[in-house]
Design an enzyme around this catalytic site. Sequence first.
Site, PDB file in Angstrom:
ATOM      1  N   LYS A  79       0.864  -1.181   0.000  1.00  0.00           N
ATOM      2  CA  LYS A  79       0.000   0.000   0.000  1.00  0.00           C
ATOM      3  C   LYS A  79       0.899   1.228   0.000  1.00  0.00           C
ATOM      4  O   LYS A  79       1.934   1.244   0.687  1.00  0.00           O
ATOM      5  CB  LYS A  79      -0.895  -0.031   1.247  1.00  0.00           C
ATOM      6  CG  LYS A  79      -1.925   1.086   1.313  1.00  0.00           C
ATOM      7  CD  LYS A  79      -2.851   0.935   2.523  1.00  0.00           C
ATOM      8  CE  LYS A  79      -3.919   2.010   2.573  1.00  0.00           C
ATOM      9  NZ  LYS A  79      -4.825   1.880   3.744  1.00  0.00           N
ATOM     10  N   SER A 154      -9.877   2.121   2.731  1.00  0.00           N
ATOM     11  CA  SER A 154      -8.933   2.829   1.900  1.00  0.00           C
ATOM     12  C   SER A 154      -7.918   1.942   1.167  1.00  0.00           C
ATOM     13  O   SER A 154      -7.306   2.401   0.200  1.00  0.00           O
ATOM     14  CB  SER A 154      -8.163   3.826   2.769  1.00  0.00           C
ATOM     15  OG  SER A 154      -7.364   3.156   3.718  1.00  0.00           O
ATOM     16  N   SER A 178     -10.154  -0.411   6.869  1.00  0.00           N
ATOM     17  CA  SER A 178      -9.554  -0.313   5.534  1.00  0.00           C
ATOM     18  C   SER A 178      -8.857  -1.559   5.015  1.00  0.00           C
ATOM     19  O   SER A 178      -8.449  -1.587   3.857  1.00  0.00           O
ATOM     20  CB  SER A 178      -8.578   0.854   5.485  1.00  0.00           C
ATOM     21  OG  SER A 178      -9.303   2.045   5.354  1.00  0.00           O
TER      22      SER A 178
HETATM   23  N1  GLN Z   1     -13.480   4.244   6.095  1.00  0.00           N
HETATM   24  C1  GLN Z   1     -12.885   4.672   7.320  1.00  0.00           C
HETATM   25  C2  GLN Z   1     -12.492   6.130   7.219  1.00  0.00           C
HETATM   26  O1  GLN Z   1     -12.772   6.716   6.250  1.00  0.00           O
HETATM   27  C3  GLN Z   1     -11.700   3.803   7.669  1.00  0.00           C
HETATM   28  C4  GLN Z   1     -10.476   4.155   6.914  1.00  0.00           C
HETATM   29  C5  GLN Z   1      -9.291   3.340   7.310  1.00  0.00           C
HETATM   30  O2  GLN Z   1      -9.415   2.293   7.970  1.00  0.00           O
HETATM   31  N2  GLN Z   1      -8.123   3.827   6.950  1.00  0.00           N
HETATM   32  O3  GLN Z   1     -11.896   6.667   8.095  1.00  0.00           O
END
Ligand code: GLN
Length: 492
Positions: A79, A154, A178
């Site tokens: 990532k 994400s 995410s």
């Molecule tokens: N969807 C969640 C957010 O927008 C989690 C994102 C994540 O785990 N990085 O914060």
Amino acid sequence: MTDLHRLSIREMAEGLKSAQFSSRELTQHYLDRIAKLDDRVNSYVTVTPEYALAQADAADNLLKNGTAGTLAGVPLAHKDIFCTQGIKTSAGSRMLDNFISPYDATVVAKAKAAGLVTLGKVNMDEFAMGSTSESSFYGATKNPWNLEHVPGGSSGGSAAVVAADLAPFATGTDTGGSIRQPASFCGLTGLKPTYGRVSRFGMIAFASSLDQGGPMARSAEDCAFLMNTIAGHDAKDSTSINKEVDDYVANLNATAVKGLRIGIPKQYFNVQGLDAEVKARVEESLKTLENMGAILVEIDLNMTEAYVPTYYLIAPAEASSNLSRYDGVRYGYRCENPKDILDLHKRSRSEAFGAEVQRRILIGTYALSAGYYDAYYVKAQKVRRLIQQDFLTAFENVDVIAAPSAPTTAYKIGANLSPTEMYLGDIYTLAVNLAGLPAINAPVGFDKDSLPVGLQLIGNYWSESQLLSIVHQYQQNTDWHTKRAAIAEENA
Ligand code: GLN
């Protein structure tokens, strides 16, 4: 060989050891697939062919002289939130479009030391804020199962590369879902470890008390191999825990599913917005586990309604603090011709941060401001403790807790959810991060549009081995994890 990408990690490692193919051949095979297919998926921000082939040759040498570790020569993708020395690390943001880290994240260093080959860096929501991967400066990544849908976020790039067979496995990070939600949207297995199990050193910070790195792959077994590589104490991360690391691969059959008590939170299955097909697939998977000997126990998790508001105060508060370092001075984007220092800060940040990141910084700054700190931030921290307590009480009675990973399957690209609609989609994943617990997503079928559905299993602290073992045994009894998207069936 045209179908090297169909091998499991274990088969790849064995094939390399027995010289059925070299790491160079395997790596080139993936590079060819990326060159041919990634235009349609948009999963890589940076592909590193020369670097990958050099690592592959080094691995081939170790393999030849018999000194190679288990995974030497197997490719992976990181990532684009993990710092990689000499290779751009963007975090999906214009802010870091020119950023080349002078050092490797610990996760990256461990992967290198294990002889894994880095194919490149993959797309993500900007600074990991989002659930669709559409907020990336590099454009939306597509879901390999249906290119008109999002892969989730994400870690959407990490999910898409694996689901399209553009990498055999990938690293991801999970601050509020995410790893699990994109794994769910793309039909993969993804593990969010206990907070402190995987080093955060060199992992670009979003919300430091919630962030945790982990593996995304086709199966629990593949995830176990990557966990064996990346887990462990790191003196460079003060929140990393000094506790012995399990052998996740050796333990894949160690947990007895017979007699395993699986908690089914009543509140979770009555959530408004839970798609009927998602609910049905999750219930079918629980039936399968029951047939394998597990005992389903109805439980209460009374704090469910507090998850979204609590997370969406704490995460933005920490983000506003973490992202204050991007000031146009030290590194990252700098605006043209600033009038003075204030103009430099202001325009650099306004021009380089996208809308969602700016929204979080504003919410977080507000929640931390002198007049509102007690009412919002401190209150949220207290509720966070109650949420954790709710889980600890539940674990007095059950071994693991089952839930969907997301209330729906993958959204359409451009669905343009309002921020609150998007935040509500995180209802099943946020509490795990607030409590610091481990959780895993396993693919358990499809909806009528052939989009994958995921089951989430939440474990008590340090139960990664147990979670991987349960899912591994489920995967020995089912074949959902072996299903491939059409694009993954195409050859380079
Ligand atoms: N969807 C969640 C957010 O927008 C989690 C994102 C994540 O785990 N990085 O914060």
